[in-house]
Scaffold this motif. Structure first.
Motif, PDB file in Angstrom:
ATOM      1  N   ALA A  56      -7.465 -24.820 -44.438  1.00  0.00           N
ATOM      2  CA  ALA A  56      -6.108 -24.271 -44.499  1.00  0.00           C
ATOM      3  C   ALA A  56      -5.875 -23.193 -43.444  1.00  0.00           C
ATOM      4  CB  ALA A  56      -5.845 -23.693 -45.890  1.00  0.00           C
ATOM      5  N   LYS A  57      -6.937 -22.584 -42.948  1.00  0.00           N
ATOM      6  CA  LYS A  57      -6.807 -21.517 -41.953  1.00  0.00           C
ATOM      7  C   LYS A  57      -7.173 -21.993 -40.545  1.00  0.00           C
ATOM      8  CE  LYS A  57      -7.539 -17.744 -45.173  1.00  0.00           C
ATOM      9  NZ  LYS A  57      -6.263 -17.066 -45.038  1.00  0.00           N
ATOM     10  N   ARG A  58      -7.378 -23.300 -40.394  1.00  0.00           N
ATOM     11  CA  ARG A  58      -7.795 -23.857 -39.103  1.00  0.00           C
ATOM     12  C   ARG A  58      -6.754 -23.574 -38.030  1.00  0.00           C
ATOM     13  NH1 ARG A  58     -11.647 -27.325 -37.470  1.00  0.00           N
ATOM     14  NH2 ARG A  58     -12.310 -27.753 -39.591  1.00  0.00           N
ATOM     15  N   THR A  59      -7.238 -23.218 -36.845  1.00  0.00           N
ATOM     16  CA  THR A  59      -6.372 -22.975 -35.697  1.00  0.00           C
ATOM     17  C   THR A  59      -6.984 -23.664 -34.482  1.00  0.00           C
ATOM     18  OG1 THR A  59      -5.152 -21.261 -34.497  1.00  0.00           O
ATOM     19  CG2 THR A  59      -7.449 -20.772 -35.024  1.00  0.00           C
ATOM     20  N   GLN A  60      -6.304 -23.581 -33.348  1.00  0.00           N
ATOM     21  CA  GLN A  60      -6.726 -24.295 -32.148  1.00  0.00           C
ATOM     22  C   GLN A  60      -6.635 -23.381 -30.940  1.00  0.00           C
ATOM     23  OE1 GLN A  60      -4.680 -28.053 -31.699  1.00  0.00           O
ATOM     24  NE2 GLN A  60      -4.607 -27.825 -29.485  1.00  0.00           N
ATOM     25  N   ILE A  61      -7.638 -23.482 -30.066  1.00  0.00           N
ATOM     26  CA  ILE A  61      -7.572 -22.791 -28.775  1.00  0.00           C
ATOM     27  C   ILE A  61      -8.010 -23.758 -27.682  1.00  0.00           C
ATOM     28  CG2 ILE A  61      -7.964 -20.467 -29.688  1.00  0.00           C
ATOM     29  CD1 ILE A  61     -10.829 -20.624 -28.558  1.00  0.00           C
ATOM     30  N   LYS A  62      -7.586 -23.469 -26.467  1.00  0.00           N
ATOM     31  CA  LYS A  62      -8.003 -24.234 -25.294  1.00  0.00           C
ATOM     32  C   LYS A  62      -8.644 -23.236 -24.340  1.00  0.00           C
ATOM     33  CE  LYS A  62      -6.274 -27.540 -21.930  1.00  0.00           C
ATOM     34  NZ  LYS A  62      -5.095 -28.286 -21.472  1.00  0.00           N
ATOM     35  N   THR A  63      -9.881 -23.517 -23.946  1.00  0.00           N
ATOM     36  CA  THR A  63     -10.583 -22.588 -23.072  1.00  0.00           C
ATOM     37  C   THR A  63     -11.705 -23.301 -22.328  1.00  0.00           C
ATOM     38  OG1 THR A  63     -11.682 -20.422 -22.971  1.00  0.00           O
ATOM     39  CG2 THR A  63     -12.247 -21.823 -24.831  1.00  0.00           C
ATOM     40  N   VAL A  64     -12.107 -22.727 -21.209  1.00  0.00           N
ATOM     41  CA  VAL A  64     -13.304 -23.196 -20.530  1.00  0.00           C
ATOM     42  C   VAL A  64     -14.479 -22.806 -21.420  1.00  0.00           C
ATOM     43  CG1 VAL A  64     -14.805 -22.841 -18.525  1.00  0.00           C
ATOM     44  CG2 VAL A  64     -12.338 -23.033 -18.208  1.00  0.00           C
ATOM     45  N   ASP A  65     -15.431 -23.700 -21.602  1.00  0.00           N
ATOM     46  CA  ASP A  65     -16.602 -23.407 -22.428  1.00  0.00           C
ATOM     47  C   ASP A  65     -17.648 -22.741 -21.542  1.00  0.00           C
ATOM     48  OD1 ASP A  65     -18.752 -23.273 -24.115  1.00  0.00           O
ATOM     49  OD2 ASP A  65     -18.549 -25.306 -24.859  1.00  0.00           O
ATOM     50  N   TYR A  66     -17.600 -21.418 -21.495  1.00  0.00           N
ATOM     51  CA  TYR A  66     -18.496 -20.664 -20.635  1.00  0.00           C
ATOM     52  C   TYR A  66     -19.939 -20.695 -21.109  1.00  0.00           C
ATOM     53  CZ  TYR A  66     -14.295 -19.038 -18.318  1.00  0.00           C
ATOM     54  OH  TYR A  66     -13.127 -18.992 -17.625  1.00  0.00           O
ATOM     55  N   SER A  67     -20.195 -21.221 -22.302  1.00  0.00           N
ATOM     56  CA  SER A  67     -21.573 -21.310 -22.776  1.00  0.00           C
ATOM     57  C   SER A  67     -22.314 -22.479 -22.132  1.00  0.00           C
ATOM     58  CB  SER A  67     -21.622 -21.454 -24.301  1.00  0.00           C
ATOM     59  OG  SER A  67     -21.153 -22.725 -24.703  1.00  0.00           O
ATOM     60  N   LEU A  68     -21.591 -23.357 -21.454  1.00  0.00           N
ATOM     61  CA  LEU A  68     -22.205 -24.474 -20.741  1.00  0.00           C
ATOM     62  C   LEU A  68     -22.259 -24.101 -19.261  1.00  0.00           C
ATOM     63  CD1 LEU A  68     -20.258 -27.381 -22.489  1.00  0.00           C
ATOM     64  CD2 LEU A  68     -22.583 -26.587 -22.982  1.00  0.00           C
ATOM     65  N   PRO A  69     -23.430 -23.722 -18.749  1.00  0.00           N
ATOM     66  CA  PRO A  69     -23.551 -23.211 -17.378  1.00  0.00           C
ATOM     67  C   PRO A  69     -22.921 -24.132 -16.336  1.00  0.00           C
ATOM     68  CG  PRO A  69     -25.636 -23.022 -18.538  1.00  0.00           C
ATOM     69  CD  PRO A  69     -24.724 -23.810 -19.423  1.00  0.00           C
ATOM     70  N   GLY A  70     -22.168 -23.531 -15.443  1.00  0.00           N
ATOM     71  CA  GLY A  70     -21.588 -24.255 -14.327  1.00  0.00           C
ATOM     72  C   GLY A  70     -20.343 -25.061 -14.646  1.00  0.00           C
ATOM     73  N   THR A  71     -19.871 -25.017 -15.871  1.00  0.00           N
ATOM     74  CA  THR A  71     -18.709 -25.824 -16.212  1.00  0.00           C
ATOM     75  C   THR A  71     -17.408 -25.083 -15.912  1.00  0.00           C
ATOM     76  OG1 THR A  71     -17.643 -27.180 -17.895  1.00  0.00           O
ATOM     77  CG2 THR A  71     -18.521 -25.092 -18.622  1.00  0.00           C
ATOM     78  N   THR A  72     -16.414 -25.836 -15.510  1.00  0.00           N
ATOM     79  CA  THR A  72     -15.074 -25.280 -15.334  1.00  0.00           C
ATOM     80  C   THR A  72     -14.066 -26.101 -16.131  1.00  0.00           C
ATOM     81  OG1 THR A  72     -14.773 -26.621 -13.342  1.00  0.00           O
ATOM     82  CG2 THR A  72     -15.558 -24.353 -13.023  1.00  0.00           C
ATOM     83  N   LYS A  73     -14.576 -27.065 -16.879  1.00  0.00           N
ATOM     84  CA  LYS A  73     -13.715 -27.938 -17.672  1.00  0.00           C
ATOM     85  C   LYS A  73     -13.207 -27.189 -18.897  1.00  0.00           C
ATOM     86  CE  LYS A  73     -13.684 -32.225 -20.280  1.00  0.00           C
ATOM     87  NZ  LYS A  73     -14.465 -33.328 -20.819  1.00  0.00           N
ATOM     88  N   GLU A  74     -11.896 -27.350 -19.158  1.00  0.00           N
ATOM     89  CA  GLU A  74     -11.324 -26.759 -20.364  1.00  0.00           C
ATOM     90  C   GLU A  74     -11.494 -27.712 -21.528  1.00  0.00           C
ATOM     91  OE1 GLU A  74      -7.892 -23.555 -19.305  1.00  0.00           O
ATOM     92  OE2 GLU A  74      -7.249 -25.562 -19.830  1.00  0.00           O
ATOM     93  N   TYR A  75     -11.799 -27.125 -22.687  1.00  0.00           N
ATOM     94  CA  TYR A  75     -11.933 -27.886 -23.922  1.00  0.00           C
ATOM     95  C   TYR A  75     -10.953 -27.320 -24.935  1.00  0.00           C
ATOM     96  CZ  TYR A  75     -16.428 -29.550 -22.134  1.00  0.00           C
ATOM     97  OH  TYR A  75     -17.409 -30.131 -21.376  1.00  0.00           O
ATOM     98  N   GLU A  76     -10.518 -28.154 -25.847  1.00  0.00           N
ATOM     99  CA  GLU A  76      -9.700 -27.694 -26.963  1.00  0.00           C
ATOM    100  C   GLU A  76     -10.580 -27.708 -28.202  1.00  0.00           C
ATOM    101  OE1 GLU A  76      -5.353 -28.863 -26.979  1.00  0.00           O
ATOM    102  OE2 GLU A  76      -6.238 -30.449 -25.751  1.00  0.00           O
ATOM    103  N   PHE A  77     -10.669 -26.553 -28.843  1.00  0.00           N
ATOM    104  CA  PHE A  77     -11.471 -26.411 -30.047  1.00  0.00           C
ATOM    105  C   PHE A  77     -10.560 -26.148 -31.234  1.00  0.00           C
ATOM    106  CE2 PHE A  77     -14.239 -24.814 -26.630  1.00  0.00           C
ATOM    107  CZ  PHE A  77     -15.406 -25.539 -26.873  1.00  0.00           C
ATOM    108  N   THR A  78     -10.994 -26.579 -32.408  1.00  0.00           N
ATOM    109  CA  THR A  78     -10.334 -26.162 -33.632  1.00  0.00           C
ATOM    110  C   THR A  78     -11.389 -25.529 -34.523  1.00  0.00           C
ATOM    111  OG1 THR A  78     -10.632 -28.234 -34.842  1.00  0.00           O
ATOM    112  CG2 THR A  78      -8.624 -28.017 -33.517  1.00  0.00           C
ATOM    113  N   GLY A  79     -10.967 -24.555 -35.279  1.00  0.00           N
ATOM    114  CA  GLY A  79     -11.887 -23.859 -36.170  1.00  0.00           C
ATOM    115  C   GLY A  79     -11.160 -22.741 -36.883  1.00  0.00           C
TER     116      GLY A  79
END
Length: 171
Positions: A56-79
């Motif tokens: 019921a409190k789930r939300t969404q963000i779109k961000t580069v996943d900086y925890s994956l070294p060298g990535t510049t790809k944006e991901y959409e997460f929900t949580g």
């Protein structure tokens, strides 16, 4: 030539015999029926919260996943945001938030930042795609660092906790 051929044939035969003698080792089974979630700790209180309970409190963000070294790809997460987890745990005030992973690592997040930004504990990419273990899943902490680049100055990439198991609200 005949000797080389005989030697190769003998090696192949030996390998076949050895392979037949080897015992197959089963990998330990992963209990996929166990609910995925985190433990919220506030003082002496511990609450196990499953992914379904934060739906019921789930939300969404779109961000580069900086925890994956060298990535510049944006991901959409929900949580669920850390601020929402504070509400679920009944936290009225805390001095610090410790997000602990199952492998012993932890990261600190200030409660002020948890309230000001959508720092979240996520269990999937948008569309319901689970986060694989090699990307930090099944549950990891992510920051909206693309929208708020100032978070990159406050929280280094190590703070993007993988394998999150517990969120402690330190009094």
């Amino acid at each position: 030539m005949k000797k080389a051929l005989a030697l190769i044939l003998a090696l192949v035969l030996c390998l076949g015999v050895l392979a037949g003698c080897m015992e197959k080792v089963e990998e330990p089974a992963v209990d996929t029926s166990a609910p995925v979630g985190v433990t919220l700790v506030y003082g002496e209180t511990k609450i196990d919260v499953t992914v379904g309970e934060w739906e019921a409190k789930r939300t969404q963000i779109k961000t580069v996943d900086y925890s994956l070294p060298g990535t510049t790809k944006e991901y959409e997460f929900t949580g669920v945001t850390l601020a929402s987890l504070m509400e679920i745990a009944g936290v009225t005030e805390c001095s610090n938030i410790l997000v602990k992973s199952s492998d012993g690592w932890s990261a600190e997040v200030s409660p002020e930042d948890a309230k000001a930004y959508d720092i979240m504990i996520t269990d999937d990419y948008v569309g319901g795609k689970d986060i694989p273990a090699d990307a930090g899943g099944p549950i990891k902490m992510v920051f909206p660092a693309t929208e708020h680049p100032e978070l990159n100055d406050k929280y280094d990439t190590w703070a993007w906790q993988w394998y999150v198991a517990e969120v402690e609200f330190v009094k």
